[in-house]
Write an enzyme that holds these catalytic residues in place. Structure first.
Site, PDB file in Angstrom:
ATOM      1  CG  ASP A  40      -0.207  -0.141   2.480  1.00 33.62           C
ATOM      2  OD1 ASP A  40       0.598   0.787   2.809  1.00 33.62           O
ATOM      3  OD2 ASP A  40      -0.272  -0.889   3.394  1.00 33.62           O
ATOM      4  CG  HIS A  63       7.107  -8.131  -0.313  1.00 28.46           C
ATOM      5  ND1 HIS A  63       6.888  -8.274   0.993  1.00 28.46           N
ATOM      6  CD2 HIS A  63       8.577  -8.530  -0.609  1.00 28.46           C
ATOM      7  CE1 HIS A  63       7.693  -9.125   1.560  1.00 28.46           C
ATOM      8  NE2 HIS A  63       8.594  -9.152   0.618  1.00 28.46           N
ATOM      9  N   GLY A  96       5.194  -4.277  13.200  1.00 32.01           N
ATOM     10  CA  GLY A  96       4.193  -4.887  12.657  1.00 32.01           C
ATOM     11  C   GLY A  96       4.387  -6.049  11.749  1.00 32.01           C
ATOM     12  CB  THR A  97       7.001  -7.692  10.060  1.00 31.20           C
ATOM     13  OG1 THR A  97       7.543  -8.922   9.446  1.00 31.20           O
ATOM     14  CG2 THR A  97       8.270  -6.777  10.977  1.00 31.20           C
TER      15      THR A  97
END
Length: 230
Positions: free
Chosen positions: A89, A104, A170-171
Protein backbone atom coordinates in the site's frame (compact mmCIF):
# COMPACT_ATOMS: atom_id res chain seq x y z
CA UNK A 1 21.90 13.70 11.24
CA UNK A 2 21.43 10.14 12.50
CA UNK A 3 19.91 7.56 10.20
CA UNK A 4 16.79 5.87 11.55
CA UNK A 5 15.77 2.83 9.50
CA UNK A 6 12.26 1.44 9.83
CA UNK A 7 11.08 -1.99 8.65
CA UNK A 8 7.28 -2.28 8.48
CA UNK A 9 4.95 -5.20 7.82
CA UNK A 10 1.25 -6.00 7.54
CA UNK A 11 0.45 -5.07 11.13
CA UNK A 12 1.35 -1.47 10.36
CA UNK A 13 -1.51 -1.15 7.87
CA UNK A 14 -4.00 -3.47 9.57
CA UNK A 15 -4.99 -0.63 11.91
CA UNK A 16 -6.07 1.37 8.87
CA UNK A 17 -8.49 -1.41 7.99
CA UNK A 18 -6.38 -3.20 5.39
CA UNK A 19 -6.86 -6.93 5.66
CA UNK A 20 -3.58 -8.75 6.11
CA UNK A 21 -2.31 -11.23 3.56
CA UNK A 22 -3.19 -14.18 5.78
CA UNK A 23 -6.71 -13.15 6.79
CA UNK A 24 -9.39 -15.86 6.57
CA UNK A 25 -6.80 -18.60 7.05
CA UNK A 26 -4.96 -17.63 3.90
CA UNK A 27 -8.04 -17.99 1.69
CA UNK A 28 -9.68 -15.59 -0.75
CA UNK A 29 -12.92 -16.73 -2.42
CA UNK A 30 -11.84 -20.32 -1.68
CA UNK A 31 -8.47 -19.79 -3.36
CA UNK A 32 -5.30 -20.25 -1.33
CA UNK A 33 -3.22 -17.06 -1.36
CA UNK A 34 -0.48 -18.83 -3.33
CA UNK A 35 -3.06 -19.58 -6.01
CA UNK A 36 -3.61 -15.88 -6.69
CA UNK A 37 -0.11 -14.53 -5.97
CA UNK A 38 2.36 -16.55 -8.01
CA UNK A 39 3.66 -16.70 -11.59
CA UNK A 40 1.94 -20.07 -11.95
CA UNK A 41 -1.40 -18.52 -10.97
CA UNK A 42 -0.90 -15.77 -13.53
CA UNK A 43 -0.25 -18.34 -16.24
CA UNK A 44 -3.22 -20.48 -15.21
CA UNK A 45 -5.95 -17.91 -14.54
CA UNK A 46 -4.85 -14.27 -14.97
CA UNK A 47 -8.44 -13.00 -14.65
CA UNK A 48 -8.65 -14.39 -11.11
CA UNK A 49 -5.30 -12.85 -10.18
CA UNK A 50 -6.37 -9.46 -11.53
CA UNK A 51 -9.62 -9.61 -9.59
CA UNK A 52 -7.80 -10.46 -6.35
CA UNK A 53 -5.58 -7.40 -6.69
CA UNK A 54 -8.45 -5.23 -7.94
CA UNK A 55 -10.31 -5.92 -4.70
CA UNK A 56 -7.24 -5.11 -2.62
CA UNK A 57 -6.65 -1.95 -4.66
CA UNK A 58 -10.27 -0.86 -4.31
CA UNK A 59 -9.99 -1.20 -0.54
CA UNK A 60 -6.79 0.83 -0.53
CA UNK A 61 -8.58 3.77 -2.16
CA UNK A 62 -11.05 3.69 0.75
CA UNK A 63 -8.67 3.74 3.75
CA UNK A 64 -6.40 6.34 5.32
CA UNK A 65 -3.04 6.34 7.16
CA UNK A 66 -3.32 5.68 10.88
CA UNK A 67 -1.66 7.26 13.92
CA UNK A 68 1.34 4.97 13.52
CA UNK A 69 2.02 6.12 9.96
CA UNK A 70 1.67 9.74 10.99
CA UNK A 71 3.95 9.31 14.00
CA UNK A 72 6.81 8.08 11.80
CA UNK A 73 6.63 11.30 9.78
CA UNK A 74 7.48 13.29 12.90
CA UNK A 75 10.82 11.50 13.14
CA UNK A 76 11.95 13.35 10.02
CA UNK A 77 12.21 16.49 12.16
CA UNK A 78 15.43 15.17 13.70
CA UNK A 79 16.47 12.04 11.77
CA UNK A 80 17.23 10.83 8.27
CA UNK A 81 14.33 8.35 8.17
CA UNK A 82 14.48 5.48 5.69
CA UNK A 83 11.42 3.22 5.59
CA UNK A 84 11.66 -0.29 4.17
CA UNK A 85 8.20 -1.81 3.91
CA UNK A 86 6.87 -5.25 3.09
CA UNK A 87 3.50 -3.60 2.45
CA UNK A 88 2.24 -2.88 -1.06
CA UNK A 89 0.00 0.00 0.00
CA UNK A 90 0.94 3.69 -0.19
CA UNK A 91 -0.10 4.69 3.33
CA UNK A 92 3.43 5.71 4.37
CA UNK A 93 3.63 8.09 1.42
CA UNK A 94 0.14 9.45 2.00
CA UNK A 95 1.00 10.12 5.65
CA UNK A 96 3.98 12.19 4.47
CA UNK A 97 7.04 9.95 4.77
CA UNK A 98 9.75 11.03 2.32
CA UNK A 99 11.81 7.88 1.74
CA UNK A 100 9.96 4.58 1.32
CA UNK A 101 11.34 1.43 -0.29
CA UNK A 102 8.69 -1.16 -1.22
CA UNK A 103 10.28 -4.59 -1.04
CA UNK A 104 7.27 -6.48 -2.36
CA UNK A 105 6.00 -4.03 -4.96
CA UNK A 106 3.25 -1.44 -5.07
CA UNK A 107 -0.46 -2.03 -5.42
CA UNK A 108 -1.14 1.25 -7.21
CA UNK A 109 1.27 0.37 -10.01
CA UNK A 110 1.15 -2.04 -12.95
CA UNK A 111 3.93 -3.28 -15.17
CA UNK A 112 4.45 -4.81 -18.57
CA UNK A 113 4.64 -8.59 -18.89
CA UNK A 114 7.34 -8.30 -21.58
CA UNK A 115 9.45 -5.45 -20.17
CA UNK A 116 9.69 -5.20 -16.34
CA UNK A 117 11.15 -1.71 -16.65
CA UNK A 118 7.83 -0.42 -18.00
CA UNK A 119 5.94 0.48 -14.82
CA UNK A 120 2.80 2.61 -14.74
CA UNK A 121 1.01 4.52 -11.97
CA UNK A 122 -2.68 3.63 -11.59
CA UNK A 123 -5.19 6.34 -10.68
CA UNK A 124 -8.07 3.85 -10.51
CA UNK A 125 -8.62 0.51 -8.78
CA UNK A 126 -9.42 -1.77 -11.71
CA UNK A 127 -6.82 -3.48 -13.92
CA UNK A 128 -8.39 -5.61 -16.66
CA UNK A 129 -7.45 -8.13 -19.28
CA UNK A 130 -6.73 -6.13 -22.42
CA UNK A 131 -4.98 -3.31 -20.53
CA UNK A 132 -1.61 -3.20 -22.24
CA UNK A 133 1.75 -1.46 -22.09
CA UNK A 134 3.16 0.69 -24.88
CA UNK A 135 4.60 -2.46 -26.45
CA UNK A 136 1.16 -4.04 -26.64
CA UNK A 137 1.67 -6.57 -23.84
CA UNK A 138 -0.78 -7.28 -21.02
CA UNK A 139 -0.20 -5.36 -17.79
CA UNK A 140 0.19 -7.28 -14.52
CA UNK A 141 0.21 -6.11 -10.88
CA UNK A 142 3.55 -4.55 -9.90
CA UNK A 143 3.89 -7.07 -7.07
CA UNK A 144 6.61 -9.53 -6.08
CA UNK A 145 4.82 -12.89 -6.14
CA UNK A 146 5.66 -16.13 -4.35
CA UNK A 147 8.59 -17.74 -6.14
CA UNK A 148 9.87 -14.48 -7.63
CA UNK A 149 13.12 -12.76 -6.59
CA UNK A 150 12.97 -9.59 -4.49
CA UNK A 151 14.84 -7.16 -6.73
CA UNK A 152 15.18 -4.38 -4.15
CA UNK A 153 16.52 -6.57 -1.35
CA UNK A 154 20.18 -5.67 -1.93
CA UNK A 155 19.26 -1.99 -1.74
CA UNK A 156 17.39 -2.66 1.50
CA UNK A 157 20.46 -4.40 2.93
CA UNK A 158 22.61 -1.37 2.20
CA UNK A 159 20.07 0.88 3.92
CA UNK A 160 19.94 -1.41 6.97
CA UNK A 161 23.72 -1.28 7.28
CA UNK A 162 23.61 2.52 7.61
CA UNK A 163 21.21 2.49 10.57
CA UNK A 164 22.08 4.37 13.74
CA UNK A 165 18.70 3.26 15.11
CA UNK A 166 16.58 0.39 13.76
CA UNK A 167 12.83 0.09 14.25
CA UNK A 168 10.72 -2.95 13.28
CA UNK A 169 6.93 -2.55 13.24
CA UNK A 170 4.05 -4.89 12.59
CA UNK A 171 5.85 -7.89 11.17
CA UNK A 172 6.35 -11.42 12.46
CA UNK A 173 9.97 -11.48 11.25
CA UNK A 174 9.39 -14.87 9.64
CA UNK A 175 8.91 -13.86 5.98
CA UNK A 176 12.26 -13.96 4.22
CA UNK A 177 14.29 -12.34 2.88
CA UNK A 178 12.82 -9.26 4.63
CA UNK A 179 13.04 -10.88 8.07
CA UNK A 180 16.79 -11.19 7.64
CA UNK A 181 17.38 -7.46 7.37
CA UNK A 182 17.76 -7.07 11.13
CA UNK A 183 20.84 -9.30 10.90
CA UNK A 184 22.59 -6.70 8.73
CA UNK A 185 22.23 -3.94 11.35
CA UNK A 186 25.38 -3.24 13.37
CA UNK A 187 25.37 -5.03 16.72
CA UNK A 188 25.71 -1.90 18.85
CA UNK A 189 22.80 -0.09 17.15
CA UNK A 190 19.68 0.35 19.36
CA UNK A 191 16.79 -1.71 17.97
CA UNK A 192 13.07 -1.62 18.73
CA UNK A 193 10.52 -4.28 17.76
CA UNK A 194 6.86 -3.18 17.93
CA UNK A 195 4.17 -5.82 17.43
CA UNK A 196 1.47 -7.36 19.65
CA UNK A 197 2.94 -10.81 18.97
CA UNK A 198 6.58 -9.71 19.05
CA UNK A 199 9.08 -12.10 20.56
CA UNK A 200 12.78 -11.86 21.44
CA UNK A 201 14.99 -12.43 18.40
CA UNK A 202 17.91 -14.66 19.30
CA UNK A 203 21.33 -13.36 18.45
CA UNK A 204 20.22 -9.74 18.03
CA UNK A 205 21.67 -7.54 20.79
CA UNK A 206 20.30 -4.21 22.02
CA UNK A 207 16.75 -5.15 20.98
CA UNK A 208 13.81 -3.74 22.94
CA UNK A 209 10.56 -5.67 22.35
CA UNK A 210 7.30 -3.71 22.67
CA UNK A 211 4.15 -5.86 22.48
CA UNK A 212 1.68 -3.18 21.42
CA UNK A 213 -0.13 -2.07 18.29
CA UNK A 214 1.70 0.55 16.27
CA UNK A 215 -1.09 3.12 16.34
CA UNK A 216 -1.19 3.00 20.13
CA UNK A 217 2.49 3.00 21.02
CA UNK A 218 4.29 4.77 18.17
CA UNK A 219 3.26 8.35 19.05
CA UNK A 220 4.79 7.82 22.52
CA UNK A 221 7.85 5.95 21.20
CA UNK A 222 8.54 8.64 18.62
CA UNK A 223 8.45 11.31 21.33
CA UNK A 224 10.88 9.23 23.36
CA UNK A 225 13.24 8.83 20.38
CA UNK A 226 13.18 12.54 19.58
CA UNK A 227 14.18 13.34 23.16
CA UNK A 228 16.66 10.48 23.67
CA UNK A 229 18.56 10.15 20.41
CA UNK A 230 18.24 13.41 18.47
Amino acid sequence: MKCLVVLTGAGMSAESGIRTFRDSNGLWNNYRIEEVASPEAWEKHPEVVLEFYNQRRKQLFEVEPNAGHRALVRLEEKFDVQIITQNVDDLHERAGSSHVLHLHGELKKARSTVDPDLVYELDHWELKMGDTCEKGSQLRPHIVWFGEPVPLFDQAVQIAKTADIFLVIGTSLVVYPAAGLIRYVERDVPKFYVDPQAFPVHGVPKLEVIREKAGKVLPKLVEKMLNRFA
